[in-house]
Write an enzyme that holds these catalytic residues in place. Structure first.
Site, PDB file in Angstrom:
ATOM      1  N   LYS A 112       0.820  -1.208   0.000  1.00 54.90           N
ATOM      2  CA  LYS A 112       0.000   0.000   0.000  1.00 54.90           C
ATOM      3  C   LYS A 112       0.856   1.260   0.000  1.00 54.90           C
ATOM      4  CE  LYS A 112      -4.413  -1.612   1.913  1.00 54.90           C
ATOM      5  NZ  LYS A 112      -5.516  -1.384   2.854  1.00 54.90           N
ATOM      6  N   LYS A 195      -6.882  -9.274  -6.238  1.00 56.81           N
ATOM      7  CA  LYS A 195      -8.117  -9.537  -5.494  1.00 56.81           C
ATOM      8  C   LYS A 195      -9.116  -8.392  -5.634  1.00 56.81           C
ATOM      9  CE  LYS A 195      -7.728  -7.606  -0.855  1.00 56.81           C
ATOM     10  NZ  LYS A 195      -9.031  -7.342  -0.274  1.00 56.81           N
ATOM     11  N   LYS A 198     -12.369  -3.252  -1.809  1.00 53.81           N
ATOM     12  CA  LYS A 198     -13.237  -2.093  -1.648  1.00 53.81           C
ATOM     13  C   LYS A 198     -12.544  -0.825  -2.095  1.00 53.81           C
ATOM     14  CE  LYS A 198     -15.033  -3.309   2.744  1.00 53.81           C
ATOM     15  NZ  LYS A 198     -13.770  -3.068   3.432  1.00 53.81           N
TER      16      LYS A 198
HETATM   17  P1  ATP Z   1      -9.964  -2.487   1.696  1.00 55.68           P
HETATM   18  O1  ATP Z   1      -9.624  -2.350   0.235  1.00 55.68           O
HETATM   19  O2  ATP Z   1     -10.529  -1.223   2.303  1.00 55.68           O
HETATM   20  O3  ATP Z   1      -8.863  -3.107   2.517  1.00 55.68           O
HETATM   21  P2  ATP Z   1     -11.219  -5.061   1.471  1.00 55.68           P
HETATM   22  O4  ATP Z   1     -12.126  -5.306   0.321  1.00 55.68           O
HETATM   23  O5  ATP Z   1      -9.846  -5.644   1.422  1.00 55.68           O
HETATM   24  O6  ATP Z   1     -11.200  -3.495   1.708  1.00 55.68           O
HETATM   25  P3  ATP Z   1     -11.496  -5.590   4.296  1.00 55.68           P
HETATM   26  O7  ATP Z   1     -12.479  -4.814   5.106  1.00 55.68           O
HETATM   27  O8  ATP Z   1     -10.045  -5.247   4.366  1.00 55.68           O
HETATM   28  O9  ATP Z   1     -11.993  -5.530   2.764  1.00 55.68           O
HETATM   29  O10 ATP Z   1     -11.647  -7.140   4.611  1.00 55.68           O
HETATM   30  C1  ATP Z   1     -12.847  -7.741   5.076  1.00 55.68           C
HETATM   31  C2  ATP Z   1     -12.758  -9.241   4.891  1.00 55.68           C
HETATM   32  O11 ATP Z   1     -12.944  -9.574   3.508  1.00 55.68           O
HETATM   33  C3  ATP Z   1     -11.413  -9.845   5.294  1.00 55.68           C
HETATM   34  O12 ATP Z   1     -11.657 -11.059   5.999  1.00 55.68           O
HETATM   35  C4  ATP Z   1     -10.728 -10.143   3.973  1.00 55.68           C
HETATM   36  O13 ATP Z   1      -9.858 -11.255   4.072  1.00 55.68           O
HETATM   37  C5  ATP Z   1     -11.926 -10.467   3.076  1.00 55.68           C
HETATM   38  N1  ATP Z   1     -11.672 -10.179   1.650  1.00 55.68           N
HETATM   39  C6  ATP Z   1     -11.387  -8.954   1.129  1.00 55.68           C
HETATM   40  N2  ATP Z   1     -11.257  -9.040  -0.202  1.00 55.68           N
HETATM   41  C7  ATP Z   1     -11.473 -10.350  -0.552  1.00 55.68           C
HETATM   42  C8  ATP Z   1     -11.494 -11.063  -1.800  1.00 55.68           C
HETATM   43  N3  ATP Z   1     -11.288 -10.449  -2.949  1.00 55.68           N
HETATM   44  N4  ATP Z   1     -11.754 -12.391  -1.784  1.00 55.68           N
HETATM   45  C9  ATP Z   1     -11.992 -13.025  -0.602  1.00 55.68           C
HETATM   46  N5  ATP Z   1     -11.982 -12.418   0.599  1.00 55.68           N
HETATM   47  C10 ATP Z   1     -11.743 -11.088   0.647  1.00 55.68           C
HETATM   48 MG    MG Z   2      -8.355  -5.159   2.970  1.00 55.00          MG
END
Ligand code: ATP
Ligand code: MG
Length: 332
Positions: A112, A195, A198
């Protein structure tokens, strides 16, 4: 009952399918077998800039989504991280037990911060995994359901727990990663080797669970596949096609191989429209339930206040022990 704990950041208006299929869906199932703690890490969210108004709205929306997909506040403790000040307080103590180099080896930070440049990277982002360790250790859970992307952070949590226990006195449970086999990792539709996330990539790569199904269908139709025609599951050679197969399989419960067999003689258009249909069917009841929860913010806030109260009882007990063991003079 053993305890589990997990969280999801309020960093977007909607969860995406990766969040649901890779994490939250398992949380719903774990409620039967475990004493579950689920929280919305707003302290973590501000490690990157957030608009205050959006953050507040997204925190409520995250809670409403968790309730809408089946997190049951009667069985699980659902709360907002900043409502339990012990998270920040324990994080400070753990900061002082973590080596600078040790924190610097966290790959999520390296990724990041490389993207942002060091002047745009906060110290909070650097210490993010230490706050995460505090989140977990406060509740002494035996298990932490984490995605593959969080494994290294959980290792740090375990190291810090062991370090504190041996330097002072046994205080923390050393938690295990709770890896559900066959759990889905969902990839970006536009860049199917990265992946779905968000805050990452472009909206076109995401399927958001609160989106209008027509928008999701359009994104699925535009998903990057490849120049061949054959529908097979092969992550290395056909990441885009494989991702769609995984999504459809996870939503419908049909094994990937059964889907593949059914696509003999058919094309990518069929795969995409079936996947879009599976998404539409899944999101319809979730969106209805979500609308009800956000339509009653007073009730939502009551649920969160109740969760915070339960969480604080446990967190305060752990923190009091920690403060005592590191040698802080008790106030009177
Ligand atoms: P950010 O980009 O803000 O970090 P994020 O999409 O990575 O958002 P988080 O809130 O960090 O979401 O993670 C919430 C949960 O979702 C965690 O358990 C993470 O492992 C899971 N997760 C996030 N992205 C994926 C994905 N693409 N596939 C499977 N699991 C995911
Ligand atoms: Mg994340």
């Amino acid at each position: 009952k053993d305890r589990v704990l997990s969280g999801i950041q309020p960093t977007a208006d909607s969860f995406h399918l990766g969040n649901y299929l890779g994490a939250v869906r398992q949380w719903v199932d774990l409620q039967d077998e475990y004493e579950a703690f689920y929280f919305i890490p707003d302290l973590h969210a501000i490690t990157v800039p957030q608009d205050p108004k959006d953050l507040r709205a997204r925190t409520r929306r995250a809670a409403a989504q968790l309730l809408a997909v089946g997190i049951d506040p009667a069985r699980s403790t659902l709360f907002v991280q900043s409502h339990v000040p012990e998270h920040a307080q324990l994080a400070w103590v753990l900061n002082c037990l973590t080596g600078f180099g040790e924190a610097g080896r966290m790959t999520q930070f390296k990724d990041k911060s490389a993207k942002q440049g060091s002047d745009h990277t906060s110290v909070g982002l650097f210490t993010y995994p230490i706050l995460q360790a505090a989140d977990i250790l406060l509740y002494r859970p035996q298990r932490v359901p984490v995605g593959e992307d969080q494994r290294q952070h959980l290792e740090l949590t375990r190291d810090l727990a062991q370090r504190f226990n041996s330097r002072f006195k046994k205080t923390f449970v050393v938690p295990e990663a709770h890896i559900v086999t066959g759990i889905a990792k969902i990839y970006d539709l536009q860049e199917p080797t990265v992946k779905m996330s968000k805050s990452g990539a472009t909206p076109a790569g995401r399927i958001e669970i609160l989106d209008d199904p027509a928008v999701s269908a359009k994104r699925i139709r535009s998903a990057v596949t490849d120049t061949e025609r054959e529908i097979v599951y092969d992550v290395a050679r056909k990441p885009g096609v494989s991702n769609l197969l995984v999504i459809q399989s996870a939503l419908t419960g049909t094994p990937v191989q059964t889907l593949v067999d059914g696509y003999v003689g058919k094309g990518y258009g069929d795969l995409k429209s079936d996947t879009a249909e599976a998404v539409a069917e899944f999101v319809a009841p979730v969106r209805r339930a979500f609308d009800e929860y956000v339509g009653d913010p007073a009730e939502l806030d009551r649920i969160l206040a109740d969760g915070a109260e339960r969480a604080r009882e446990i967190a305060a007990t752990t923190l009091a022990q920690v403060y005592d063991r590191v040698g802080f003079l008790p106030p009177r």
